[in-house]
Structure formats: structure tokens, C-alpha cells
Write an enzyme that holds these catalytic residues in place. Structure first.
Site, PDB file in Angstrom:
ATOM      1  N   GLY A 117       5.453   7.167   2.295  1.00 22.77           N
ATOM      2  CA  GLY A 117       5.827   6.429   0.939  1.00 22.77           C
ATOM      3  C   GLY A 117       5.311   5.108   1.061  1.00 22.77           C
ATOM      4  O   GLY A 117       4.332   4.775   1.703  1.00 22.77           O
ATOM      5  N   TRP A 118       5.562   4.304   0.127  1.00 20.20           N
ATOM      6  CA  TRP A 118       5.232   2.875  -0.186  1.00 20.20           C
ATOM      7  C   TRP A 118       5.498   1.908   1.081  1.00 20.20           C
ATOM      8  O   TRP A 118       6.517   2.120   1.880  1.00 20.20           O
ATOM      9  CB  TRP A 118       5.798   2.450  -1.414  1.00 20.20           C
ATOM     10  CG  TRP A 118       5.323   2.948  -2.638  1.00 20.20           C
ATOM     11  CD1 TRP A 118       5.740   3.947  -3.391  1.00 20.20           C
ATOM     12  CD2 TRP A 118       3.936   2.629  -3.064  1.00 20.20           C
ATOM     13  NE1 TRP A 118       5.021   4.124  -4.215  1.00 20.20           N
ATOM     14  CE2 TRP A 118       3.555   3.354  -4.316  1.00 20.20           C
ATOM     15  CE3 TRP A 118       3.001   1.651  -3.047  1.00 20.20           C
ATOM     16  CZ2 TRP A 118       2.670   3.282  -5.328  1.00 20.20           C
ATOM     17  CZ3 TRP A 118       1.906   1.674  -3.807  1.00 20.20           C
ATOM     18  CH2 TRP A 118       1.775   2.413  -4.888  1.00 20.20           C
ATOM     19  N   ALA A 156       0.873  -1.145  -0.126  1.00 19.38           N
ATOM     20  CA  ALA A 156      -0.220   0.095   0.039  1.00 19.38           C
ATOM     21  C   ALA A 156       0.885   1.381   0.067  1.00 19.38           C
ATOM     22  O   ALA A 156       2.102   1.001   0.110  1.00 19.38           O
ATOM     23  CB  ALA A 156      -1.033  -0.128   1.125  1.00 19.38           C
ATOM     24  N   LYS A 203       8.930  -0.208   5.719  1.00 17.73           N
ATOM     25  CA  LYS A 203       8.233   0.940   5.540  1.00 17.73           C
ATOM     26  C   LYS A 203       9.187   2.214   5.733  1.00 17.73           C
ATOM     27  O   LYS A 203      10.075   2.053   6.743  1.00 17.73           O
ATOM     28  CB  LYS A 203       7.309   1.098   6.954  1.00 17.73           C
ATOM     29  CG  LYS A 203       6.611   2.644   6.645  1.00 17.73           C
ATOM     30  CD  LYS A 203       5.478   2.653   7.967  1.00 17.73           C
ATOM     31  CE  LYS A 203       5.225   3.774   7.896  1.00 17.73           C
ATOM     32  NZ  LYS A 203       5.842   4.942   8.196  1.00 17.73           N
ATOM     33  N   GLY A 217       1.253   5.117   1.967  1.00 17.26           N
ATOM     34  CA  GLY A 217       0.846   5.969   2.909  1.00 17.26           C
ATOM     35  C   GLY A 217       1.713   7.333   2.834  1.00 17.26           C
ATOM     36  O   GLY A 217       2.360   7.646   2.034  1.00 17.26           O
ATOM     37  N   GLY A 218       1.452   8.114   3.796  1.00 18.54           N
ATOM     38  CA  GLY A 218       1.845   9.371   4.198  1.00 18.54           C
ATOM     39  C   GLY A 218       3.517   9.314   3.857  1.00 18.54           C
ATOM     40  O   GLY A 218       3.879  10.547   3.601  1.00 18.54           O
ATOM     41  N   ASP A 221       0.022   9.414  16.876  1.00 23.20           N
ATOM     42  CA  ASP A 221      -0.805   9.583  15.614  1.00 23.20           C
ATOM     43  C   ASP A 221      -1.773   8.336  15.573  1.00 23.20           C
ATOM     44  O   ASP A 221      -1.942   7.646  14.680  1.00 23.20           O
ATOM     45  CB  ASP A 221       0.236   9.462  14.429  1.00 23.20           C
ATOM     46  CG  ASP A 221      -0.721   9.988  13.015  1.00 23.20           C
ATOM     47  OD1 ASP A 221      -1.796  10.813  13.195  1.00 23.20           O
ATOM     48  OD2 ASP A 221      -0.299   9.550  11.965  1.00 23.20           O
TER      49      ASP A 221
END
Length: 774
Positions: free
Chosen positions: A204-205, A199, A223, A201-202, A323
Site C-alpha cells: 500500500g501507500w 510512494a 506504512k 509499495g507492495g 525480503d
């Protein structure tokens, strides 16, 4: 040896066993300790003497990196470490008062067996798919999800006939962006062989990889930690995050290591199959034809309860998650795990803080993250799971929506109060810690299950004594007085220096207690609160009021002050003031039953509708609060709802000492003034009387009332006679009922102790007996 064992167990314990196989000491949990944590409730071993974690004041003015509000992410299953891709709004309940040093006290949660649902609800397992099947065949970020990580503005957008760029610089802030996967299948990043993208996300991949040094099918997730052209800055960032590798909790994804490849740093973590809570919400929305379909409230609460122990652990380690949102909770089988530790930081860290719009506590931008802001994100996430939450980043960015707009909140006021406190604008008005939040939410789950499903599963309170009065009434049926004397007793704050002393005080006359407490020194909040109650018991309300005013000025967040002020108002007959005080207590401890019981009592005459609702909730949640059942019956009877009053008295458990008075009230109501019993009602009342163990005089009075109502109905023609109905041993015929009444009158004559009443009973027996022809 586990990490917890090697380091002497989790912080805050003193000699608590941490070895594998040791029993969990948090009643009624019957789990065992594995790797330093209970395999049932997820908490560390119960401490001998819990020590509050050091939180420290919020850091002033750190930079805040806001995650923008993108469109839905690339299709694909969320997995460990996937950042947020859907935003919601912040909520809060304004609260005023001077700032204070927040305290976070470890409590003793009591979940029942089963991590999900705490044994109260059943939550279906989420199947775990084969990891390679989760890899995206064509990893590409939709334009709606292409936003600058620095300022949140759209980037890489199509302009006319010119397609959007996948790499470039943000035209607003100049920060470089790239939506091209840097890693390809079969790339080797150290010992990790890339399988493909999971996927985007904020940061990167997110990639699925094999750890070739462990096994062919040992799956990990890579990540991106930092995308920079400054190798020294990247190395410093990796070194700073090494503490994440030491995080070891069953509800937190495990960080294995950190690695670097062509200028980009990566976190290497365990692969967690299943789906995120956000993915679950999206599945429900798709199944509902694109319409929002929030989670059932008990299921959502079960998920939050399961993840709260992870926050307790992090906070004891002086770490902040920062977060939290539904994206970052992974459902796998029958367990949940916190994923995406990229925003985790130390409590005293002044570095940048990653937050998500809609979940960010209002003070973070100025003061930085804290334990309180972590709790805010938890409350916010629960709201996102159960509400069709519109305007969450605009109108309700830092407030909760009106209660009447959401049926689940209107139905469960305690849950709404919980969300208000969890997301209060003032961080000092929120829960003191994740443990306290867990305790209150578990109580609310018990309440919801009892109200919605009719399954009472009560647990003892750590804050209040049990129901102090079986009926809450005087013998004549009125409210016992002064009413505050029949209320549960509020226990002392164990964090107070004199808390243990207050808990161990012997029973003594109020006058003696005032002398003892006045001589104790130095005075603390709890000694003054207990002294205020003692003055109230001696009738010196003026002294009690002076003490309570002083305590409130010194600590405006001490809810126990409002409890004692409410008692003072009740003693003075000021129902409005008592209602306001107890309402604030209810808001502070929304899962507790005692404040609801007291609110019901305080509003019984000024707001009977609210009073009945509170009595009803308390009685359903814990039938041992029998005074709530009597209070509900009292309010319903005043409103003319006699069947409702009978239903309320019928809730009193057979094992309770209040059972007999409740059954007597049922019989009296069924055949008393205003009642119009039918044949079945008379038979039921007679059956109840047959089963009661009461003294002969009381039995005779009840029998007489039943027979008298039967005779009145037969005489008036509203009851049809018949041999199929037996009333106090007599068939439903005028002659038989009269003979029955004659016998009861003669029984009463034998039982009476006064000559005049004996004569009255004999005369009544002669009048009621059937006439016979000689």
C-alpha cells in the site's frame, strides 16, 4: 541508558563493555561504543567469548507470499519502509551432499575507519532533502504497477474504452485491491498528522507524517501493515509485530509504534531521507540514456559491507529480514539503513513469509526462510548492483550468469566465487553467517582495490598463517620441495571442540605429534585433520588419506579437508588432483590469499596462464606474500617474458628479507642468457648492484656478469660507447670495461678458497685486460 545497555549488550557477548565511550575492541577499528554499537564499524563490542547464535532448522512448509514483478513504481523518492517495486532473479551454485545443521559463528570484522568503504574506497554522500518536498503532488499508481498482492496478476487495467479501476477484486484469486490512498493530508492517525504520500509499495501507500506530540518538524513514516476487514486478525498481527519496536541498531530504521485507523494497521517508523539503492541505480540508468549502468564494483561492495552488521544483529536477536533487495537499503548522508521491516519474522515463526521474485532462495517455498536464505538475498542484491542482469527471473532465476558474460566478474574471479557461495542452491553450502560473509567480502574489496587501483592495503588472515617461505624456491631457482612444505598453514576451526587445543599445540617433531594426537580423545574433526598433516610430514600418506576420507564423509562441507587433501596430492606429485582440491577451498573462502597462492603453485606447470594470474593477484593484494612475486617471475621467465619477470621481482618490498634475492634475480635476468640489455639497462643493473649489501664474492660475480654483457655489446656493435653511461664504475668504452673485468677477476682470485680456481681467475684477468704497447 541505551537499549543495549539496559539489556546487558548484544547477544553473544560475555562481559564486553557496552557503555558509551568504551573503545571498540575489533582491531584495527578505532571507533567508540555509542548506544551499544561502534560508531565506525557498526558492530557491537567484541565478545570475550563469542557464542554462536541459535538458528534452528528451517520451518517446514509455511505459506510464502510472493511479491510480483511490477512495473516501475510511482515517481517519488523511496523512504523508510517503502517496499520493492523492481524485481530481479535468484542465483545459486549447485552443491550436493547431505544436509547438516548450519553453524553461524561470530567473527571479528576489521573494517578501517569510515563506515562506507571501510577506509579503502571513497563513496560520495547522498544529500538529504527537506521532507515535505518529497511528497507526491498527484499520488497515482500507474497501471503497469497495479498487481494483486495475493497472486501477482495485473489488476485495475484499462479494457478498451473502459479505464482501469483503482479499487475492486482480483479476477484471478478474488482478493480485494485498492490503489487509492486511504489517508489524506491533515488526517490525524492518533498523534500523527498526515502530510502526504511518499510512494506506493507492495502493501500500500507510504505516508509522511508529523508527530504532533514531539515537535512540529519531527517527521515519521506510516506504512500499512495489514489491510483486512477482520479487526481481531489485525490486532493479532500488530501484537505479533511488537518485537520490531525493540530492534535497535544504527543501520536499521527505528520502529516507533503501531497504530490503527479505519480498519488498517500502520507501522510508525523514523523518516530516513536520501534515496534507496534502487533509486540510485535508476538515476544512473536515466543519466545513461535509459541504458543500464551498474554501480562501480567497489562502491557496491562498500554498501553491502555497511549493511551486513545489521543482519548480524538481527540474526543474534533470532530475527530474519526475509525480503532484502536494493529497494530496502536507504542511503542517507554517509550512512546506510535497512528499511521496510514489514517482512521481518522470528526464526521459529511458521507464519507467512514475504519474498520478492528474483531474490528468493530456492528452498524458501518448501522449508521457509532461514539465516541462509537471508544471506542468499544479500548475495543476490550485490549481483543486482554490479551486473546488467538479464534473465534474472527466468534463465538465471536460481543460478548466476556465466562469468564471461560480465566483465566485472571475469576480471575479479574472487568476487564471482563469493557470489556463487552466497547464492548456492544448497543452503548448507552458503556462508555460515553474516559475519563470515562480511570477512570474505572485505578481503575481496582489498583485493579489487589492489588489482584495479594499485593500492595494496593487506590485513592478516584469521584462517591461514603468513607466507611461509620468502621465495618458495630452492637456491637453484627451482620450486622448493616437497612444495607443500612452503605453503601457509591452515589454522584450526575455532568452533571445533578441540580448536583451542589445536591452536596451542607446541612445536614438536611429526613423529611425536602423531603419538600425541592419536592419544587424544575423543577425536574431533580438527584433531583428525591435524593428525593427517602429521602423518603426511612423516611420509605416511596412506594413513593421512584414510583420515581425510573419513572426515569428508562425516562433514562434506568442511573445506579444510580439501586443503589437506590438496597437500597430500602435492606431496605425491599429482598436480591435477591438488588443483581440484585447492579450487574447492578457494570457492569456500574466496577472499583468502592462501588458496590462490596454492592454486598458482599447483598449476604452475599444467596451466601457467592461470598460475600467473593467481600469483599476480596475491602479490598485488599483499606484497608480503613474496613467494607469489617469485612464482609470477618464474612463470613469466619460462614464457620468455623477461621484462615481466623483472617487474614481478621488483614488487618485493624493501623491508622484506626476500628483497635482496629479488634484486639479485633482477640483475641476473637483465644481463643473463636471452637478455639484450641496452645502455640504459646496463646502467640500471649497475645502479641496483651499487645499492645492494651483498657479500664481496656475490657482488663480484654480479659485477662480472654486467661487465661481460657490456663488453659483448660493444664488441658486436650493438652498444654505442660513451662517457655518459657508467657500468660498475667504468665508462662505456671497450678499454675501460676490460680494465673493470680484469679488476673483478683479480678480486675473485683473492676471495676464492681453492688454488685451482684462484689460478683460473688470474688467467682470466690476464686474458681480458687491454693490450698495451711498451
Amino acid at each position: 541508558m541505551s537499549t543495549s545497555q539496559a539489556h546487558g549488550g548484544p547477544a553473544g557477548t560475555s562481559g564486553a563493555p557496552t557503555g558509551d565511550g568504551a573503545p571498540c575492541k575489533r582491531p584495527p577499528c578505532d571507533g567508540a561504543i555509542e548506544d551499544g554499537y561502534c560508531d565506525v564499524c557498526g558492530f557491537p563490542p567484541a565478545p570475550d567469548r563469542p557464542n554462536p547464535p541459535v538458528q534452528g532448522p528451517p520451518v517446514q512448509g509455511p505459506p510464502v507470499l510472493r511479491v510480483p514483478e511490477p512495473s516501475p513504481p510511482v515517481q517519488g523518492p523511496p523512504t523508510a519502509g517503502i517496499p520493492s517495486a523492481e524485481q530481479s532473479g535468484a542465483s545459486g551454485a549447485p552443491s550436493s551432499g547431505p544436509a547438516r545443521q548450519r553453524r553461524s559463528r561470530p567473527s571479528t570484522p576489521t573494517p578501517s575507519r569510515g563506515q562506507l568503504g571501510a577506509g579503502l574506497v571513497t563513496v560520495a554522500d547522498v544529500p538529504i532533502a527537506d521532507p515535505p518536498t518529497m511528497v507526491l503532488a498527484d499520488p497515482e499508481v500507474p497501471e503497469g504497477s497495479r498487481r494483486c498482492a495475493g497472486c501477482g496478476e495485473p489488476v485495475g487495467q484499462t479494457r478498451g474504452d473502459i479505464p482501469g479501476r483503482l479499487e475492486g477484486f482480483c479476477p484471478t484469486c478474488g482478493q480485494p485491491f485498492s490503489f487509492v490512498p486511504k489517508l489524506k493530508p491533515h488526517d490525524l492517525v492518533g498523534q500523527y498528522e498526515i502530510v502526504g504520500c511518499l510512494a506506493f509499495g507492495g502493501q500500500g501507500w507510504v505516508y509522511l507524517a508529523r508527530d504532533r506530540k514531539v515537535a512540529e518538524n519531527f517527521w515519521v513514516v506510516l506504512k500499512g501493515l495489514l489491510n483486512t476487514h477482520d479487526p481481531q486478525a489485525m490486532a493479532a498481527a500488530i501484537a505479533e509485530r511488537q518485537y520490531l519496536a525493540a530492534v535497535d541498531h544504527p543501520n536499521i530504521v527505528k520502529i516507533f509504534s503501531f497504530t490503527e485507523w479505519q480498519g488498517t494497521g500502520y507501522i510508525v517508523m523514523e523518516y530516513i531521507g536520501g534515496m534507496s539503492l534502487l533509486k540510485l541505480l535508476k538515476q544512473r540508468r536515466d543519466a545513461a540514456g535509459g541504458q543500464p549502468d551498474p554501480l562501480p564494483v567497489t562502491q557496491a561492495i562498500a554498501y553491502i559491507l555497511a549493511i551486513l552488521p545489521a543482519f548480524s544483529y538481527l540474526h543474534r536477536q533470532r530475527l530474519l529480514y526475509c525480503d532484502f533487495k536494493p529497494d530496502n537499503v536507504m542511503l542517507s548522508g554517509d550512512s546506510l539503513k535497512l528499511i521496510d521491516l514489514g517482512a521481518v519474522r522470528r526464526i521459529d515463526d511458521s507464519g507467512p513469509s514475504y519474498v520478492t521474485l528474483g531474490y528468493q532462495a530456492p528452498e524458501v517455498a518448501d522449508l521457509g526462510p532461514s539465516v541462509a536464505s537471508d544471506l542468499f538475498t544479500i548475495g543476490r542484491s550485490l549481483a543486482a548492483l554490479i551486473l546488467n542482469f538479464r534473465g534474472n527471473t527466468t534463465t538465471y532465476a536460481i543460478t548466476m550468469p556465466p562469468q564471461h558474460e560480465h566483465e566485472v566478474l571475469a576480471r575479479h574471479d574472487s568476487l564471482y566465487r563469493f557470489l556463487l557461495r552466497a547464492t548456492a542452491t544448497d543452503p548448507n553450502a552458503r556462508f555460515a553467517g553474516a559475519d563470515e560473509m562480511f570477512d570474505e567480502l572485505l578481503k575481496i574489496l582489498r583485493e579489487i582495490v589492489a588489482v584495479d587501483d594499485g593500492r595494496a592495503n593487506p590485513a592478516p588472515s584469521r584462517l591461514f598463517s603468513p607466507d611461509a617461505h620468502l621465495t618458495g624456491e630452492n637456491p637453484d631457482g627451482g620450486v622448493a620441495g616437497p612444495p607443500w612444505l612452503v605453503l601457509p598453514i591452515c589454522g584450526p576451526d575455532p568452533d571445533d571442540p578441540a580448536g583451542a587445543t589445536m591452536a596451542a599445540l607446541p612445536d614438536m617433531a611429526p613423529e611425536a605429534l602423531t603419538g600425541l594426537l592419536s592419544a587424544m580423545g575423543p577425536p574431533t574433526t580438527q584433531t583428525r585433520l591435524r593428525l593427517a598433516r602429521a602423518w603426511l610430514e612423516t611420509g605416511r600418506g596412506d594413513r593421512a588419506e584414510a583420515l581425510l576420507t573419513a572426515v569428508a564423509q562425516e562433514d562434506p562441507y568442511q573445506w579444510r579437508t580439501d586443503w589437506y587433501r590438496g597437500l597430500l596430492a602435492l606431496a605425491a606429485g599429482r598436480s591435477d588432483a591438488a588443483r581440484d582440491c585447492f579450487d574447492r577451498v578457494y570457492g569456500a573462502v574466496p577472499g583468502e590469499l592462501a588458496p590462490k597462492l596454492v592454486l598458482a603453485l599447483a598449476t604452475e606447470t599444467i596451466d601457467p596462464t592461470r598460475s600467473a594470474r593467481m600469483f599476480d593477484v596475491v602479490s598485488r593484494t599483499d606484497p608480503s606474500f613474496t613467494s607469489a612475486a617469485f612464482g609470477l617471475a618464474r612463470v613469466r621467465a619460462r614464457a620468455g617474458d623477461l621484462p615481466g619477470a623483472i617487474e614481478a621481482w621488483a614488487r618485493v618490498p624493501r623491508t622484506s628479507a626476500a628483497y635482496l634475492p629479488a634484486q639479485v634475480r633482477i640483475i641476473q635476468t637483465m644481463v643473463g642468457p636471452g637478455a639484450q640489455p641496452g645502455r640504459a639497462d646496463l646502467a640500471r643493473a649497475s645502479g641496483l648492484l651499487d645499492a645492494l649489501h651483498v657479500d664481496p664474492s656475490a657482488r663480484a660475480e654480479l659485477a662480472l656478469a654486467i661487465l661481460d654483457r657490456a663488453l659483448a655489446g660493444l664488441t658486436a656493435g650493438t652498444l654505442q660507447p660513451g662517457d655518459d653511461v657508467v657500468v660498475v664504475g667504468r665508462s662505456l668504452h671497450v678499454r675501460d670495461v676490460r680494465f673493470g673485468m680484469e679488476q673483478v677477476y683479480r678480486d675473485l682470485a683473492r676471495l676464492t678458497v681453492t688454488r685451482s680456481r684462484r689460478i683460473d681467475m688470474i688467467d682470466a684477468a690476464n686474458r681480458v685486460r687491454p693490450r698495451t704497447l711498451m
